[in-house]
Design an enzyme around this catalytic site. Structure first.
Site, short mmCIF file in Angstrom:
data_model
loop_
_atom_site.label_atom_id
_atom_site.label_comp_id
_atom_site.label_asym_id
_atom_site.label_seq_id
_atom_site.Cartn_x
_atom_site.Cartn_y
_atom_site.Cartn_z
CG ASP A 41 1.59 -7.56 -5.08
OD1 ASP A 41 0.77 -6.72 -4.35
OD2 ASP A 41 2.34 -7.56 -5.95
CD GLU A 72 -3.10 -6.71 -3.75
OE1 GLU A 72 -3.44 -5.44 -3.29
OE2 GLU A 72 -2.01 -7.08 -4.66
#
Length: 692
Positions: free
Chosen positions: A345, A381
């Site tokens: 993330d 990401e």
């Protein structure tokens, strides 16, 4: 009778609580502390002992407690300066979780005592209340409870088909899963789920965060919670809310069952920030252990946190002990549970050095040289909200990356946007303009029509506006640009023409994903037309809004998705490792060619270009002769009218049509003519086959 313990110096090298058969060694990093106190608790939550760790080696405080056994509950109180203006927030009244604990006992309770300051008096005030009754306790673990002998599958990237899923939301309403297991790790790898995933052809399940997390207080005040789990507080602890009858062993059993079915497990991990939020957040662990070391603080204003994550704080990955914590955590999940990879993330945050984003920074370099972690799948990401934070295509060759540009491109194309066809050409070939550098492979682009963050694929075809009112933020949260289309009616409708147009659009989007070079990823539920009622930011909706409604799943769409995955698996040309640029093969043919429906050249300068064909062959390195048996023709007709497609001459072979998104059911049809009709608003795929 309360036992007494003999305490010796112990060892600093193994952080956390390490039982050796006779006693337990405790070691905690804190560079700025004045004193570290180990606190022991009984199972009723009563604090029975306070033991000052007797030794400090460098920045590690340590001590060995003889005859202290596995199962013992504990926490830390760390004393030092409470000087927020200097970046220090020590408060020995707050019980702190061990960053290395493998288990929690008890639950978090949203209470003012969990904050280092007095509510209503500002973060520079000092709160003397004991937080121990309101926080979980760390647990001394036995090494045999979860032995570190797991193995990974190591499937080839070129074969990957990723299914992004939430443990609870995917299983909580599944009618074929026993009620006492729904919403748990045990349910995720149940017979019903394994049968479904195997039918789809899934090769890897990517789980939304399963490391222990704590909901933000602001959400709890609104009667909501952090459903997605992007608020980690225990980097070694499986989220307790998902534990089933098997406890933590259920997580290992889940991975083992997935592996037995040939399915890898990838974890979505949140190493960029913690659940302690900004300077008004609670003191649960890192803030009270050594705030100035664990977090990035503003230059010249260390009272405040760098907020590149948008969550209030940012972990200081440049610090060697913070980096060590993350790497130790990742290795633990691989060696103890058999996890096959990680999706990071806000990965830009992890790759940001004090000078900015650096693809050769400490974290990325450490991963690539690690003997364990360099052998698992790594997915970035590639963005955060910090300066220069959007880095799509900027990660090292060992990484795949979520490609949000791909998502937006295919949505824009099928919606009918001008100039979208030009972008789609690059998307179909793996976004080579960004990823074909430094020896990267085509699988680097993780392609998707939808992910957990945003509209589901079905909602892309049913809503023009987000509908996030239930989130309690006056519908201001969530993506502004969804590139969606409601076909004239916002939300549900009984109009049969609109419903069929939406279903066809969904099939077009899914087919585009599976027929593109790169790695396809499917959001759980998209295979059955799952809807979130137009909510494009369901992070706080732990209810029917975000849970999959298995009873409402479209069986025809599930079969269609499975057919797409089977077609991709059967044809290596659709999942090549090398990028295709129209290179000439040894047989004189090119690995990729573009054409118009009439067989002529495409006019790439036409802003209204809406129909195109792409002929794919094996790359020059894999060509085996004149007209490879794995030659594929894709025809995309965005026009609102049927079009006649002139088929390329591949004599002595013939074309066989295998994909037609104008229909629910798929089947092979031999084409005997030199042309074929491609229905309006549809995609067709043809395979060169032997003439009979």
């Amino acid at each position: 009778m309360t036992p007494t313990y003999e305490v010796t110096a112990g060892r600093p090298n193994a952080l956390g609580a390490q039982w050796d058969g006779e006693g337990t060694n405790f070691a905690l990093f804190s560079d700025h502390a004045h004193r570290v106190t180990l606190c022991l608790f009984d199972t009723d939550g009563r604090e029975t002992h306070q033991i000052d760790l007797p030794e400090r080696s460098g920045a590690v405080w340590h001590g060995y407690v003889q005859r202290l056994s596995p199962g013992q509950l504990y926490g830390y109180r760390v004393d030092g300066p409470y000087a927020p203006d200097r970046g220090h927030r020590f408060n020995a009244n707050k019980l702190l979780l061990d960053p290395y604990t493998r288990d929690f006992h008890g639950l978090f309770k949203h209470d003012p005592a969990c904050f280092g300051y007095v509510w209503g008096e500002g973060d520079q005030s000092f709160d003397a209340r004991d937080s121990a009754p309101f926080v979980p306790k760390s647990v001394v673990s036995h090494p045999d409870w979860l032995p570190q002998d797991a193995r990974t599958l190591n499937r080839d990237w070129e074969d990957a088909f990723i299914y992004e899923a939430h443990v609870k939301g995917t299983t909580i309403q599944h009618p074929m899963i026993a009620e006492d297991k729904r919403g748990t790790y045990d349910a995720m790898a149940s017979d019903a789920m394994l049968e479904h995933l195997s039918t789809l052809g899934v090769t890897a399940v990517e789980l939304l965060p399963v490391q222990a997390f704590n909901p933000e207080g602001a959400l709890q005040d609104r009667g909501l919670t952090n459903y997605w789990g992007y608020n980690t507080i225990g980097f070694f602890v499986p989220e307790p809310k998902y534990l089933g009858p098997s406890g933590a062993r259920g997580f290992r059993a889940m991975v083992d069952r997935f592996h037995a079915a040939g399915i890898e497990v990838i974890l979505d991990v949140v190493y960029n920030h913690t659940a302690e939020s900004d300077h008004y957040g609670p003191t649960l662990s890192f803030r009270g252990i050594d705030n100035a070391s664990y977090y990035r603080l503003l230059d010249g204003q260390p009272r405040y946190y760098v907020n590149d994550t948008g969550t209030g704080n940012t972990l200081n990955v440049s610090h060697p002990f913070v980096l060590r914590l993350i790497l130790d955590s990742m290795r633990y999940w691989v060696t103890t549970f058999g996890v096959d990879g990680f999706r990071f993330d806000l990965a830009t945050t992890l790759a940001r050095e004090p000078s900015g984003f650096d693809r050769h920074g400490g974290f990325l370099d450490a991963l690539r040289q690690d003997p364990v972690l360099s052998n698992v799948k790594l997915i970035a990401e590639p963005w955060d909200i910090g300066p220069g934070g959007y880095r799509l295509g900027g990660f090292p060759p060992e990484f795949a990356e979520w490609n949000d540009r791909y998502r937006d491109t295919i949505r824009r194309f099928w919606r009918g946007d001008a100039r979208a066809a030009q972008d789609l050409g690059g998307a179909l070939l793996g976004t080579a303009d960004l990823f074909d550098t430094r020896g990267r492979r085509a699988w680097s682009s993780v392609n998707f029509a939808a992910a957990h963050d945003g509209f589901t694929t079905a909602d892309v075809t049913a809503y023009e506006q987000r509908h996030n009112e239930a989130n309690g933020e006056d519908n201001r949260d969530g993506h502004h640009d969804n590139f969606s289309d409601n076909f004239g009616v916002e939300g549900e409708t009984d109009d049969p023409d609109i419903r069929e147009a939406r279903r066809r659009r969904v099939r077009n989007l899914l087919a585009t994903v599976f027929l593109s070079q790169g790695t396809p990823m499917l959001l759980a539920g998209d295979e059955g037309g799952n809807t979130q009622g137009g909510n494009n930011n369901a992070y706080c909706q732990d209810n029917e809004t975000a849970w999959l409604d298995w009873e409402a799943m479209d069986g025809n769409l599930i079969a269609f998705t499975a057919a797409l995955a089977a077609f991709r698996h059967a044809h290596p040309t659709l999942r090549q490792s090398r990028f295709l640029h129209g290179a000439e093969r040894s047989d004189g043919r090119r690995d990729v060619e573009w054409q118009a429906f009439d067989g002529g050249a495409l006019n790439w300068r036409d802003p209204g270009l809406s129909s195109l064909c792409i002929l794919l062959r094996g790359s020059a390195e894999s060509a085996t002769g004149d007209a490879s048996p794995d030659t594929i023709l894709l025809a995309l007709n965005r026009e609102d009218a049927d079009q006649e497609l002139h088929l390329p001459d591949i004599a002595p072979r013939r074309w066989q049509q295998e994909i037609d998104t104008s229909r629910d059911k798929q089947g092979a049809t031999m084409i005997d003519e030199r042309s074929v009709t491609v229905p309006r608003c549809s995609l067709a795929a043809f395979v060169a086959t032997e003439a009979t």
